[in-house]
Design an enzyme around this catalytic site. Structure first.
Site, PDB file in Angstrom:
ATOM      1  N   SER A   1     -12.005 -36.448 -87.673  1.00 12.05           N
ATOM      2  CA  SER A   1     -13.009 -37.789 -87.550  1.00 12.05           C
ATOM      3  C   SER A   1     -13.560 -38.239 -89.468  1.00 12.05           C
ATOM      4  O   SER A   1     -14.203 -37.203 -89.456  1.00 12.05           O
ATOM      5  CB  SER A   1     -14.064 -36.956 -86.273  1.00 12.05           C
ATOM      6  OG  SER A   1     -15.153 -37.610 -86.625  1.00 12.05           O
TER       7      SER A   1
ATOM      8  N   HIS B   1     -10.260 -40.184 -85.304  1.00 14.03           N
ATOM      9  CA  HIS B   1     -11.122 -40.138 -84.217  1.00 14.03           C
ATOM     10  C   HIS B   1     -12.177 -41.089 -84.483  1.00 14.03           C
ATOM     11  O   HIS B   1     -12.682 -40.657 -86.047  1.00 14.03           O
ATOM     12  CB  HIS B   1     -11.327 -38.740 -83.925  1.00 14.03           C
ATOM     13  CG  HIS B   1     -12.467 -38.993 -82.991  1.00 14.03           C
ATOM     14  ND1 HIS B   1     -11.438 -38.958 -81.679  1.00 14.03           N
ATOM     15  CD2 HIS B   1     -13.718 -38.243 -83.387  1.00 14.03           C
ATOM     16  CE1 HIS B   1     -12.634 -38.592 -81.044  1.00 14.03           C
ATOM     17  NE2 HIS B   1     -14.394 -38.170 -81.477  1.00 14.03           N
TER      18      HIS B   1
ATOM     19  N   ASP C   1     -16.160 -41.728 -83.888  1.00 19.60           N
ATOM     20  CA  ASP C   1     -17.297 -41.358 -83.402  1.00 19.60           C
ATOM     21  C   ASP C   1     -18.416 -43.230 -82.970  1.00 19.60           C
ATOM     22  O   ASP C   1     -19.449 -42.654 -84.255  1.00 19.60           O
ATOM     23  CB  ASP C   1     -17.832 -40.260 -83.568  1.00 19.60           C
ATOM     24  CG  ASP C   1     -16.893 -39.345 -83.987  1.00 19.60           C
ATOM     25  OD1 ASP C   1     -16.856 -39.109 -82.084  1.00 19.60           O
ATOM     26  OD2 ASP C   1     -17.103 -38.303 -84.932  1.00 19.60           O
TER      27      ASP C   1
ATOM     28  N   MET D   1     -21.844 -43.746 -81.956  1.00 14.71           N
ATOM     29  CA  MET D   1     -23.085 -43.515 -80.948  1.00 14.71           C
ATOM     30  C   MET D   1     -24.294 -44.607 -81.191  1.00 14.71           C
ATOM     31  O   MET D   1     -24.282 -44.606 -81.848  1.00 14.71           O
ATOM     32  CB  MET D   1     -23.105 -42.865 -81.530  1.00 14.71           C
ATOM     33  CG  MET D   1     -22.480 -41.084 -81.773  1.00 14.71           C
ATOM     34  SD  MET D   1     -23.672 -39.517 -83.404  1.00 14.71           S
ATOM     35  CE  MET D   1     -22.188 -38.578 -83.005  1.00 14.71           C
TER      36      MET D   1
ATOM     37  N   HIS E   1     -13.971 -43.552 -79.875  1.00 16.50           N
ATOM     38  CA  HIS E   1     -14.766 -42.832 -78.824  1.00 16.50           C
ATOM     39  C   HIS E   1     -16.546 -43.081 -78.849  1.00 16.50           C
ATOM     40  O   HIS E   1     -17.145 -42.516 -79.827  1.00 16.50           O
ATOM     41  CB  HIS E   1     -14.637 -41.076 -79.454  1.00 16.50           C
ATOM     42  CG  HIS E   1     -15.865 -40.434 -79.052  1.00 16.50           C
ATOM     43  ND1 HIS E   1     -16.053 -38.303 -78.926  1.00 16.50           N
ATOM     44  CD2 HIS E   1     -16.000 -40.443 -77.415  1.00 16.50           C
ATOM     45  CE1 HIS E   1     -16.970 -37.609 -78.385  1.00 16.50           C
ATOM     46  NE2 HIS E   1     -16.847 -39.273 -77.202  1.00 16.50           N
TER      47      HIS E   1
ATOM     48  N   MET F   1     -19.166 -42.780 -77.291  1.00 16.53           N
ATOM     49  CA  MET F   1     -20.922 -41.739 -77.033  1.00 16.53           C
ATOM     50  C   MET F   1     -21.833 -42.742 -76.544  1.00 16.53           C
ATOM     51  O   MET F   1     -23.096 -43.048 -77.726  1.00 16.53           O
ATOM     52  CB  MET F   1     -21.326 -40.544 -78.058  1.00 16.53           C
ATOM     53  CG  MET F   1     -20.234 -40.086 -77.931  1.00 16.53           C
ATOM     54  SD  MET F   1     -20.475 -39.179 -79.444  1.00 16.53           S
ATOM     55  CE  MET F   1     -19.111 -39.753 -80.654  1.00 16.53           C
TER      56      MET F   1
ATOM     57  N   MET G   1     -14.776 -32.156 -74.266  1.00 10.96           N
ATOM     58  CA  MET G   1     -16.395 -32.224 -75.838  1.00 10.96           C
ATOM     59  C   MET G   1     -16.944 -30.441 -75.398  1.00 10.96           C
ATOM     60  O   MET G   1     -16.505 -30.222 -74.788  1.00 10.96           O
ATOM     61  CB  MET G   1     -17.344 -32.949 -75.246  1.00 10.96           C
ATOM     62  CG  MET G   1     -17.402 -33.757 -75.097  1.00 10.96           C
ATOM     63  SD  MET G   1     -16.908 -34.764 -77.224  1.00 10.96           S
ATOM     64  CE  MET G   1     -17.595 -33.862 -77.996  1.00 10.96           C
TER      65      MET G   1
ATOM     66  N   GLY H   1     -21.437 -33.678 -85.727  1.00 12.82           N
ATOM     67  CA  GLY H   1     -20.455 -32.693 -86.725  1.00 12.82           C
ATOM     68  C   GLY H   1     -21.020 -31.411 -87.120  1.00 12.82           C
ATOM     69  O   GLY H   1     -22.398 -30.927 -86.881  1.00 12.82           O
ATOM     70  N   GLY H   2     -20.775 -30.236 -87.577  1.00 15.77           N
ATOM     71  CA  GLY H   2     -20.720 -28.966 -87.354  1.00 15.77           C
ATOM     72  C   GLY H   2     -21.417 -28.388 -86.674  1.00 15.77           C
ATOM     73  O   GLY H   2     -21.358 -27.308 -87.421  1.00 15.77           O
TER      74      GLY H   2
ATOM     75  N   ASP I   1     -12.554 -31.776 -79.029  1.00 10.40           N
ATOM     76  CA  ASP I   1     -13.793 -32.169 -80.198  1.00 10.40           C
ATOM     77  C   ASP I   1     -14.683 -31.728 -80.283  1.00 10.40           C
ATOM     78  O   ASP I   1     -15.618 -31.890 -79.208  1.00 10.40           O
ATOM     79  CB  ASP I   1     -13.517 -33.812 -79.202  1.00 10.40           C
ATOM     80  CG  ASP I   1     -15.142 -34.313 -80.820  1.00 10.40           C
ATOM     81  OD1 ASP I   1     -14.985 -33.603 -81.643  1.00 10.40           O
ATOM     82  OD2 ASP I   1     -14.974 -35.909 -80.130  1.00 10.40           O
ATOM     83  N   GLY I   2     -15.329 -31.109 -81.416  1.00 10.79           N
ATOM     84  CA  GLY I   2     -16.500 -30.258 -81.666  1.00 10.79           C
ATOM     85  C   GLY I   2     -16.036 -28.967 -82.081  1.00 10.79           C
ATOM     86  O   GLY I   2     -15.533 -28.218 -81.199  1.00 10.79           O
ATOM     87  N   GLY I   3     -16.228 -28.445 -83.265  1.00  9.41           N
ATOM     88  CA  GLY I   3     -15.977 -27.275 -84.078  1.00  9.41           C
ATOM     89  C   GLY I   3     -14.681 -26.562 -83.300  1.00  9.41           C
ATOM     90  O   GLY I   3     -14.935 -25.376 -84.434  1.00  9.41           O
TER      91      GLY I   3
ATOM     92  N   GLY J   1     -13.699 -32.843 -87.767  1.00  7.33           N
ATOM     93  CA  GLY J   1     -15.129 -34.342 -88.445  1.00  7.33           C
ATOM     94  C   GLY J   1     -15.186 -32.890 -90.089  1.00  7.33           C
ATOM     95  O   GLY J   1     -14.789 -33.252 -91.034  1.00  7.33           O
TER      96      GLY J   1
HETATM   97  C1  DX5 Z   1     -19.296 -35.179 -81.948  1.00  6.04           C
HETATM   98  C2  DX5 Z   1     -18.108 -35.319 -82.516  1.00  6.04           C
HETATM   99  C3  DX5 Z   1     -17.487 -35.097 -83.249  1.00  6.04           C
HETATM  100  C4  DX5 Z   1     -17.580 -34.702 -84.853  1.00  6.04           C
HETATM  101  C5  DX5 Z   1     -17.209 -33.055 -84.889  1.00  6.04           C
HETATM  102  O1  DX5 Z   1     -20.672 -35.538 -81.617  1.00  6.04           O
HETATM  103  O2  DX5 Z   1     -18.149 -36.213 -80.886  1.00  6.04           O
HETATM  104  O3  DX5 Z   1     -15.578 -35.673 -83.270  1.00  6.04           O
HETATM  105  O4  DX5 Z   1     -17.416 -35.839 -85.616  1.00  6.04           O
HETATM  106  O5  DX5 Z   1     -17.382 -33.114 -85.244  1.00  6.04           O
HETATM  107  P1  DX5 Z   1     -16.979 -31.576 -86.078  1.00  6.04           P
HETATM  108  O6  DX5 Z   1     -15.091 -31.576 -86.434  1.00  6.04           O
HETATM  109  O7  DX5 Z   1     -17.704 -30.992 -87.338  1.00  6.04           O
HETATM  110  O8  DX5 Z   1     -17.685 -30.516 -85.353  1.00  6.04           O
HETATM  111 ZN    ZN Z   2     -15.570 -37.147 -81.188  1.00 11.77          ZN
END
Ligand code: DX5
Ligand code: ZN
Length: 218
Positions: free
Chosen positions: A10, A35, A37, A39, A68, A70, A139, A146-147, A175-177, A197
């Site tokens: 990502s 990927h 993102d 937003m 993606h 959002m 999700m 991220g993070g 996706d996430g963590g 990410g």
């Molecule tokens: C969060 C995004 C993710 C993000 C994940 O809202 O949709 O794609 O980049 O980040 P990590 O891998 O750092 O959790």
């Molecule tokens: Zn994402």
């Protein structure tokens, strides 16, 4: 269905002042899917980019691009994202009260159609969507940043739905963590695509980070 297990970088955590280089580095390391993102500052408390950036990234890479979305009104922008070069378009069930319309439009535009469920969203809605989707993105954090730390309860949701989704040739994504500390827990739930990410672009050597994560899946 026997889908390759893939790490999908990502770009959210990439250094945007060196985005072209960051994207080439992961592609050279073997990444097949990037990927993106998007937003809107309404559906999620953060802003990133729109179709113009997807179009720019399209020129830089042969990786499959998944957008993606959002945003509260993804239906208003599907054509723009497709024309910008998105191969897969992922829309949140929480933002689409008439979701069959958007899913049909995505496929009519020639892209793969995916739905996204926030961690707190029950997955029952998937029953009514099975013939209309190519991918489900679960999700494992609340989207926006991220993070964040993976919410482990989501893994049970994935485990429950994986047989049905795979029976319908639907790809499962998380996706996430996702990182070296969590990937062991995720493996075995049925996930095919792992978005990462900060575990890639947050590291000094993104190529090495990608390869190490990907090696955990073979
Ligand atoms: C969060 C995004 C993710 C993000 C994940 O809202 O949709 O794609 O980049 O980040 P990590 O891998 O750092 O959790
Ligand atoms: Zn994402």
């Amino acid at each position: 269905m026997n889908t390759d297990k893939l790490i999908c970088p990502s770009v959210l955590s990439a250094d945007f002042s060196r985005l072209a280089e960051e994207i080439r580095v992961v592609e050279a390391a073997g990444s097949k899917i990037l990927h993106l993102d998007v937003m809107d500052g309404h559906f999620v408390p953060n802003l990133t980019f729109g179709p113009i950036m997807v179009q720019a990234i399209r020129k830089l890479t042969n990786q499959t691009l998944e957008a993606h979305l959002m945003m509260t009104n993804p239906g208003d922008f599907l054509r723009q994202f497709r024309e910008a070069g998105a191969d897969t378009i992922l829309i949140h069930t929480e933002t689409c009260p008439h979701i069959h319309r958007e899913l049909t439009e995505i496929r009519d535009l020639g892209a793969k159609a995916g739905v996204v469920l926030n961690p707190g969203t029950p997955a029952d809605i998937l029953k009514t969507l099975l013939p209309h989707i190519d991918q489900v993105l679960f999700m494992s954090v609340n989207p926006g940043f991220g993070g964040q730390a993976l919410i482990p309860e989501v893994l049970e949701k994935i485990r429950t739905w994986a047989p049905t989704l795979h029976d319908h040739d639907i790809i499962i994504e998380i996706d996430g963590g996702v990182n070296l500390n969590t990937i062991d827990q995720i493996r075995g739930t049925g996930v095919d695509y792992y978005v990462a990410g900060s575990a890639i672009f947050g590291k000094d050597d993104a190529a090495e980070a990608f390869r190490t994560l990907q090696s955990q899946l073979s």
